[in-house]
Design an enzyme around this catalytic site. Structure first.
Site, PDB file in Angstrom:
ATOM      1  N   GLU A 119      87.136  26.803  17.770  1.00 22.42           N
ATOM      2  CA  GLU A 119      87.625  27.029  16.411  1.00 22.42           C
ATOM      3  C   GLU A 119      88.632  28.170  16.357  1.00 22.42           C
ATOM      4  OE1 GLU A 119      84.705  26.851  13.337  1.00 22.42           O
ATOM      5  OE2 GLU A 119      84.736  24.725  13.828  1.00 22.42           O
ATOM      6  N   HIS A 142      81.274  32.331  11.024  1.00 20.29           N
ATOM      7  CA  HIS A 142      80.832  30.990  10.638  1.00 20.29           C
ATOM      8  C   HIS A 142      79.413  30.798  11.154  1.00 20.29           C
ATOM      9  CE1 HIS A 142      80.212  26.785  10.348  1.00 20.29           C
ATOM     10  NE2 HIS A 142      80.271  26.606  11.660  1.00 20.29           N
ATOM     11  N   HIS A 144      75.273  28.568  10.212  1.00 17.40           N
ATOM     12  CA  HIS A 144      74.626  27.388   9.621  1.00 17.40           C
ATOM     13  C   HIS A 144      73.354  27.788   8.870  1.00 17.40           C
ATOM     14  CE1 HIS A 144      76.430  25.013  13.328  1.00 17.40           C
ATOM     15  NE2 HIS A 144      77.362  25.341  12.447  1.00 17.40           N
ATOM     16  N   HIS A 214      77.550  21.348   6.444  1.00 13.63           N
ATOM     17  CA  HIS A 214      77.830  21.972   7.733  1.00 13.63           C
ATOM     18  C   HIS A 214      77.396  23.450   7.789  1.00 13.63           C
ATOM     19  CE1 HIS A 214      80.980  22.857  11.133  1.00 13.63           C
ATOM     20  NE2 HIS A 214      79.878  23.538  11.267  1.00 13.63           N
TER      21      HIS A 214
HETATM   22  O1  2HA Z   1      81.417  26.428  17.274  1.00 17.47           O
HETATM   23  O2  2HA Z   1      79.394  25.861  14.638  1.00 17.47           O
HETATM   24  O3  2HA Z   1      81.289  24.292  13.693  1.00 17.47           O
HETATM   25  C1  2HA Z   1      80.212  26.073  16.768  1.00 17.47           C
HETATM   26  C2  2HA Z   1      80.272  25.569  15.381  1.00 17.47           C
HETATM   27  C3  2HA Z   1      81.397  24.715  14.983  1.00 17.47           C
HETATM   28 ZN    ZN Z   2      79.447  25.009  12.651  1.00 20.50          ZN
END
Ligand code: 2HA
Ligand code: ZN
Length: 269
Positions: A119, A142, A144, A214
Protein backbone atom coordinates in the site's frame (compact mmCIF):
# COMPACT_ATOMS: atom_id res chain seq x y z
CA UNK A 1 23.87 -4.81 14.57
CA UNK A 2 24.42 -1.15 13.73
CA UNK A 3 21.06 0.56 13.22
CA UNK A 4 20.06 3.93 11.80
CA UNK A 5 18.50 4.47 15.22
CA UNK A 6 21.81 4.16 17.08
CA UNK A 7 22.62 7.49 18.79
CA UNK A 8 19.60 9.20 17.20
CA UNK A 9 17.21 9.82 20.06
CA UNK A 10 14.43 11.60 18.15
CA UNK A 11 14.29 9.03 15.39
CA UNK A 12 14.48 6.14 17.86
CA UNK A 13 11.57 7.65 19.80
CA UNK A 14 9.39 7.92 16.68
CA UNK A 15 10.09 4.33 15.64
CA UNK A 16 9.58 3.29 19.27
CA UNK A 17 6.07 4.77 19.12
CA UNK A 18 5.37 2.79 15.93
CA UNK A 19 6.44 -0.42 17.68
CA UNK A 20 4.28 0.41 20.70
CA UNK A 21 1.21 1.07 18.54
CA UNK A 22 1.84 -2.08 16.47
CA UNK A 23 1.67 -4.03 19.75
CA UNK A 24 -1.65 -2.39 20.66
CA UNK A 25 -3.11 -3.20 17.22
CA UNK A 26 -2.21 -6.86 17.71
CA UNK A 27 -3.48 -7.00 21.31
CA UNK A 28 -6.78 -5.46 20.28
CA UNK A 29 -7.31 -8.13 17.64
CA UNK A 30 -7.22 -5.55 14.86
CA UNK A 31 -4.11 -6.93 13.12
CA UNK A 32 -4.53 -10.56 12.11
CA UNK A 33 -1.69 -12.04 10.06
CA UNK A 34 -0.11 -9.15 8.06
CA UNK A 35 -3.20 -6.93 8.38
CA UNK A 36 -2.76 -3.19 8.60
CA UNK A 37 -0.09 -0.69 7.72
CA UNK A 38 1.82 2.17 9.30
CA UNK A 39 3.79 4.80 7.36
CA UNK A 40 5.52 7.74 9.10
CA UNK A 41 7.10 10.80 7.51
CA UNK A 42 10.39 10.98 9.48
CA UNK A 43 12.05 13.69 7.34
CA UNK A 44 12.21 16.10 10.31
CA UNK A 45 14.48 13.66 12.19
CA UNK A 46 16.89 13.06 9.31
CA UNK A 47 20.40 14.49 9.78
CA UNK A 48 23.11 15.12 7.18
CA UNK A 49 24.82 11.81 7.92
CA UNK A 50 21.62 9.95 7.03
CA UNK A 51 21.20 12.08 3.89
CA UNK A 52 24.63 10.88 2.77
CA UNK A 53 23.84 7.20 3.34
CA UNK A 54 23.79 5.22 0.09
CA UNK A 55 20.75 3.15 -0.86
CA UNK A 56 21.02 -0.52 0.14
CA UNK A 57 18.40 -1.68 -2.38
CA UNK A 58 17.73 -1.25 -6.08
CA UNK A 59 15.69 1.81 -7.04
CA UNK A 60 11.97 0.95 -7.08
CA UNK A 61 9.33 2.77 -9.10
CA UNK A 62 6.28 4.08 -7.27
CA UNK A 63 3.83 4.27 -10.24
CA UNK A 64 2.74 7.66 -8.90
CA UNK A 65 4.50 11.04 -8.94
CA UNK A 66 4.50 12.84 -5.60
CA UNK A 67 6.10 16.25 -6.16
CA UNK A 68 5.96 17.37 -2.52
CA UNK A 69 7.81 14.31 -1.22
CA UNK A 70 11.09 14.90 -3.07
CA UNK A 71 13.95 13.97 -0.72
CA UNK A 72 11.59 12.94 2.06
CA UNK A 73 12.18 9.93 4.30
CA UNK A 74 9.61 7.45 5.56
CA UNK A 75 9.51 4.55 7.95
CA UNK A 76 7.22 1.90 6.40
CA UNK A 77 5.97 -1.44 7.60
CA UNK A 78 7.28 -4.25 5.39
CA UNK A 79 5.05 -6.07 2.95
CA UNK A 80 3.65 -9.30 4.37
CA UNK A 81 5.11 -8.51 7.79
CA UNK A 82 3.09 -8.99 10.96
CA UNK A 83 2.26 -6.12 13.35
CA UNK A 84 3.01 -8.44 16.27
CA UNK A 85 6.55 -8.97 14.95
CA UNK A 86 7.01 -5.28 14.16
CA UNK A 87 6.06 -4.52 17.78
CA UNK A 88 9.16 -6.38 18.99
CA UNK A 89 11.55 -5.75 16.08
CA UNK A 90 10.56 -2.63 14.11
CA UNK A 91 13.74 -2.43 12.04
CA UNK A 92 13.51 -6.07 10.95
CA UNK A 93 9.86 -5.78 9.92
CA UNK A 94 9.94 -2.33 8.38
CA UNK A 95 12.49 -0.07 6.73
CA UNK A 96 13.49 3.52 6.10
CA UNK A 97 13.11 4.72 2.51
CA UNK A 98 14.23 7.85 0.67
CA UNK A 99 12.06 9.38 -2.07
CA UNK A 100 14.37 10.20 -4.99
CA UNK A 101 14.58 13.44 -6.95
CA UNK A 102 12.24 12.27 -9.74
CA UNK A 103 9.49 12.07 -7.05
CA UNK A 104 8.32 8.75 -8.48
CA UNK A 105 10.90 6.27 -7.19
CA UNK A 106 12.54 5.35 -3.92
CA UNK A 107 15.34 3.33 -2.37
CA UNK A 108 15.69 1.63 0.99
CA UNK A 109 18.47 3.11 3.13
CA UNK A 110 18.15 1.21 6.45
CA UNK A 111 18.37 -1.07 8.31
CA UNK A 112 17.71 -4.05 6.03
CA UNK A 113 16.18 -4.61 2.59
CA UNK A 114 12.62 -5.08 3.89
CA UNK A 115 10.29 -4.24 0.99
CA UNK A 116 7.65 -1.70 2.05
CA UNK A 117 3.95 -2.44 2.21
CA UNK A 118 2.08 -2.99 -1.06
CA UNK A 119 0.00 0.00 0.00
CA UNK A 120 3.05 2.28 -0.16
CA UNK A 121 1.83 4.34 -3.18
CA UNK A 122 -1.51 4.94 -1.43
CA UNK A 123 0.09 5.88 1.90
CA UNK A 124 2.61 8.16 0.19
CA UNK A 125 -0.17 9.78 -1.87
CA UNK A 126 -1.85 10.61 1.43
CA UNK A 127 1.39 12.11 2.81
CA UNK A 128 1.79 14.16 -0.39
CA UNK A 129 -1.79 15.38 0.03
CA UNK A 130 -1.19 16.27 3.70
CA UNK A 131 1.82 18.39 2.72
CA UNK A 132 -0.21 20.05 -0.06
CA UNK A 133 -2.73 21.38 2.47
CA UNK A 134 0.01 22.55 4.85
CA UNK A 135 -0.76 19.85 7.43
CA UNK A 136 1.89 18.87 10.00
CA UNK A 137 0.54 15.33 10.22
CA UNK A 138 3.34 12.80 9.97
CA UNK A 139 1.58 9.47 10.57
CA UNK A 140 -0.83 7.27 8.64
CA UNK A 141 -2.26 4.08 10.15
CA UNK A 142 -4.48 1.44 8.55
CA UNK A 143 -5.98 -1.31 10.71
CA UNK A 144 -9.00 -3.67 10.99
CA UNK A 145 -10.97 -2.74 14.18
CA UNK A 146 -13.57 -5.48 14.66
CA UNK A 147 -16.63 -3.50 15.78
CA UNK A 148 -16.16 -0.60 13.36
CA UNK A 149 -15.74 -3.00 10.43
CA UNK A 150 -18.86 -4.90 11.58
CA UNK A 151 -20.84 -1.64 11.63
CA UNK A 152 -19.67 -0.88 8.07
CA UNK A 153 -21.67 -3.91 6.86
CA UNK A 154 -24.93 -2.02 7.52
CA UNK A 155 -25.85 0.41 4.71
CA UNK A 156 -27.75 2.97 6.87
CA UNK A 157 -24.54 3.51 8.90
CA UNK A 158 -22.70 4.51 5.72
CA UNK A 159 -24.78 7.64 5.06
CA UNK A 160 -22.75 10.80 5.62
CA UNK A 161 -22.12 11.53 9.32
CA UNK A 162 -24.61 8.94 10.62
CA UNK A 163 -21.85 6.93 12.32
CA UNK A 164 -20.00 10.07 13.46
CA UNK A 165 -23.08 11.25 15.30
CA UNK A 166 -23.96 7.82 16.66
CA UNK A 167 -20.42 7.20 17.95
CA UNK A 168 -20.00 10.73 19.33
CA UNK A 169 -23.24 10.29 21.27
CA UNK A 170 -22.11 7.12 23.08
CA UNK A 171 -19.63 8.82 25.47
CA UNK A 172 -18.57 12.49 25.64
CA UNK A 173 -14.85 11.81 25.14
CA UNK A 174 -15.33 10.53 21.60
CA UNK A 175 -16.35 13.94 20.28
CA UNK A 176 -13.63 15.66 22.32
CA UNK A 177 -10.85 13.37 21.07
CA UNK A 178 -12.09 12.61 17.56
CA UNK A 179 -13.59 16.04 16.85
CA UNK A 180 -13.72 15.77 13.06
CA UNK A 181 -15.63 12.48 13.20
CA UNK A 182 -15.51 9.44 10.92
CA UNK A 183 -15.50 9.72 7.13
CA UNK A 184 -16.88 6.91 4.97
CA UNK A 185 -15.30 5.33 1.90
CA UNK A 186 -17.53 2.88 -0.03
CA UNK A 187 -15.97 -0.51 -0.74
CA UNK A 188 -12.96 -0.47 -3.09
CA UNK A 189 -10.36 -3.11 -3.86
CA UNK A 190 -7.56 -3.09 -1.21
CA UNK A 191 -4.39 -1.27 -2.38
CA UNK A 192 -6.22 0.24 -5.37
CA UNK A 193 -5.72 3.77 -6.66
CA UNK A 194 -9.50 4.26 -6.38
CA UNK A 195 -9.32 3.47 -2.65
CA UNK A 196 -6.44 5.91 -2.15
CA UNK A 197 -8.23 8.67 -4.08
CA UNK A 198 -11.50 8.21 -2.19
CA UNK A 199 -9.57 8.23 1.11
CA UNK A 200 -7.81 11.47 0.23
CA UNK A 201 -11.16 13.08 -0.64
CA UNK A 202 -12.51 12.21 2.82
CA UNK A 203 -9.35 13.36 4.64
CA UNK A 204 -10.26 16.93 3.71
CA UNK A 205 -13.01 16.70 6.34
CA UNK A 206 -12.02 13.83 8.64
CA UNK A 207 -8.91 12.46 10.40
CA UNK A 208 -10.28 8.91 10.42
CA UNK A 209 -12.09 7.21 7.55
CA UNK A 210 -13.92 3.90 7.54
CA UNK A 211 -13.33 1.66 4.54
CA UNK A 212 -16.58 -0.27 4.00
CA UNK A 213 -16.20 -3.99 4.90
CA UNK A 214 -12.44 -3.60 5.39
CA UNK A 215 -11.00 -1.29 8.07
CA UNK A 216 -10.06 2.24 9.02
CA UNK A 217 -7.40 4.67 7.86
CA UNK A 218 -6.29 7.43 10.23
CA UNK A 219 -3.82 10.30 10.13
CA UNK A 220 -2.30 12.35 12.93
CA UNK A 221 0.65 14.39 14.14
CA UNK A 222 2.22 11.12 15.24
CA UNK A 223 1.30 7.45 15.26
CA UNK A 224 0.03 7.58 18.84
CA UNK A 225 -2.43 10.35 17.99
CA UNK A 226 -3.72 8.48 14.93
CA UNK A 227 -4.14 5.34 17.05
CA UNK A 228 -5.95 7.21 19.85
CA UNK A 229 -8.56 8.53 17.45
CA UNK A 230 -9.30 5.02 16.15
CA UNK A 231 -9.34 3.76 19.73
CA UNK A 232 -11.96 6.24 20.99
CA UNK A 233 -14.22 5.53 17.98
CA UNK A 234 -13.81 1.80 18.55
CA UNK A 235 -14.69 2.23 22.24
CA UNK A 236 -17.92 3.99 21.26
CA UNK A 237 -18.73 1.22 18.78
CA UNK A 238 -18.28 -1.33 21.57
CA UNK A 239 -20.59 0.62 23.90
CA UNK A 240 -23.26 0.76 21.18
CA UNK A 241 -22.94 -2.97 20.50
CA UNK A 242 -22.96 -3.82 24.24
CA UNK A 243 -26.23 -1.93 24.63
CA UNK A 244 -27.72 -3.72 21.61
CA UNK A 245 -26.55 -7.05 23.07
CA UNK A 246 -28.39 -6.22 26.31
CA UNK A 247 -31.50 -5.93 24.17
CA UNK A 248 -32.05 -2.17 23.90
CA UNK A 249 -31.11 0.65 21.56
CA UNK A 250 -28.93 3.10 23.52
CA UNK A 251 -30.42 6.59 23.98
CA UNK A 252 -27.15 8.34 23.16
CA UNK A 253 -26.34 11.84 24.34
CA UNK A 254 -28.87 14.40 23.11
CA UNK A 255 -28.01 16.87 20.34
CA UNK A 256 -28.09 19.57 23.04
CA UNK A 257 -25.56 17.68 25.18
CA UNK A 258 -23.31 17.27 22.13
CA UNK A 259 -23.55 20.99 21.29
CA UNK A 260 -22.61 21.76 24.89
CA UNK A 261 -19.51 19.55 24.48
CA UNK A 262 -18.53 21.38 21.28
CA UNK A 263 -18.76 24.76 22.98
CA UNK A 264 -16.95 23.66 26.15
CA UNK A 265 -14.11 21.99 24.23
CA UNK A 266 -13.99 24.46 21.30
CA UNK A 267 -14.64 21.65 18.82
CA UNK A 268 -14.88 22.35 15.07
CA UNK A 269 -18.25 20.61 14.45
O1 2HA B 1 -1.44 -4.57 4.09
O2 2HA B 1 -4.43 -4.56 5.65
O3 2HA B 1 -5.46 -3.72 3.37
C1 2HA B 1 -2.38 -5.19 4.84
C2 2HA B 1 -3.73 -4.62 4.69
C3 2HA B 1 -4.18 -4.18 3.36
ZN1 ZN C 1 -6.44 -3.83 5.37
Amino acid sequence: MESILTNRKGLAQEIGKVAEVAGYLWEKGWAERNGGNITINITDWIDDDIRRLPGISPVYRLEVTLPLLKGCYFYCKGTNRRMRDLARRPMENGSVIRILDDCSSYEIIADEVVLPTSELPSHLSVHNYLKSIGSNYKASVHTHPIELVAMSHHKPFLEKDVLSNLLWSMIPETKAFCPRGLGIVPYQLPSSVALAEATIRELGDYDVVLWEKHGVFAVGNDVMEAFDQIDVLSKSAQIYISARNMGFIPDGMTQEQMREMSVAFHLPK
